[in-house]
Design an enzyme around this catalytic site. Sequence first.
Site, short mmCIF file in Angstrom:
data_model
loop_
_atom_site.label_atom_id
_atom_site.label_comp_id
_atom_site.label_asym_id
_atom_site.label_seq_id
_atom_site.Cartn_x
_atom_site.Cartn_y
_atom_site.Cartn_z
N ASP A 90 30.11 -63.82 57.68
CA ASP A 90 29.32 -64.02 56.47
C ASP A 90 30.16 -64.59 55.33
O ASP A 90 31.38 -64.41 55.28
CB ASP A 90 28.74 -62.68 55.99
N ASP A 91 29.47 -65.24 54.39
CA ASP A 91 29.96 -65.60 53.05
C ASP A 91 30.72 -66.92 52.97
O ASP A 91 31.06 -67.36 51.88
CB ASP A 91 30.83 -64.50 52.44
N HIS A 154 22.80 -67.59 54.63
CA HIS A 154 23.11 -66.31 53.99
C HIS A 154 22.72 -66.38 52.51
O HIS A 154 23.32 -65.71 51.67
CB HIS A 154 24.61 -66.01 54.15
N HIS A 158 23.94 -65.64 47.33
CA HIS A 158 24.27 -64.28 47.78
C HIS A 158 23.63 -63.21 46.90
O HIS A 158 24.23 -62.21 46.54
CB HIS A 158 25.79 -64.09 47.81
N HIS A 252 33.67 -61.25 57.99
CA HIS A 252 33.64 -62.13 56.83
C HIS A 252 34.78 -63.13 56.92
O HIS A 252 35.96 -62.74 56.91
CB HIS A 252 33.74 -61.31 55.54
#
Length: 295
Positions: A90-91, A154, A158, A252
């Site tokens: 993620d991210d 995603h 965020h 991540h």
Amino acid sequence: MAYALLFAGWRIFALSTIATATIARHITVNASTSHLARSRLAFSTTQDDKPSLSIYRNDDSAIEVADASLPYGLKISSCVEAGMVALTFDDGPYEWTRAVAENMDEAGFKGTFFMVGNVHNRRLGLTRRMDDEGTQYPELLRSLHRNGHQLASHTWTHEDLDALGREDRLRQMRDNDQAFRNVLGFTPTYMRPPKGRCGKSCLEDMKALKYHTITWDINPEDWKYNSEDTWNETASRFDRDLSAGGSIAVCHDVEVYTARKLVPHMISELKKRGLKGVTVGECLGDSKENWYRSQ
């Protein structure tokens, strides 16, 4: 409320909604003796009537054939294909993303990258748009796609989707769609809500947008244990959740010790157990042509 659902070749019949209780139980799937052999799928609701999808191992396996597509409007937290574990990140994209992907490429593994389109992160000292051709990120996305990794959404910035109204929630997804379209010419059909938070109204919106909502059942908490002294805790947590039957790991690619330490550990541990690191789409038995859409 009544449900009848076909999922990944398995037929589910839910007779009624019962708060906090599983409402769909007897599922038949292809028998297998390997890790992650599944023969029971549970479609549940919580007290606030939030639907969720969980898959459990069971020794009583039978076979039933039904050709069906992956559902929308549910949280999916487990794989269905035997012997596979989905490694997800993620991210990103970020400076460590390429190292994460290259580690997996060398091992013959593939991952799913849940991308944030527009980042202003003080901790990372990062401000960027993933579709800014003046940066490394558009070519990085194209390289990940060429090499067989799965790209997914995603959100744009965020945000906690449960904290937003419907229009802002839709904008988070549509703006990120446009960034993907600017870089790749198409958009993903898979998404992960920030922090995994996506309640009933959020799931209804994801269903309307035809997004598969993916959470996890392996959580190394690499964002928390990201130093030379603590990264071993992420490895221990990965191993523990894997031993408990977990099959979708959330990591991540913005964390340096994830790239340098955790990813090599996960690869080694999966190989030791005879498991393969794959994309979410693959572990759910979903054909690659379904991972993206052109409009």
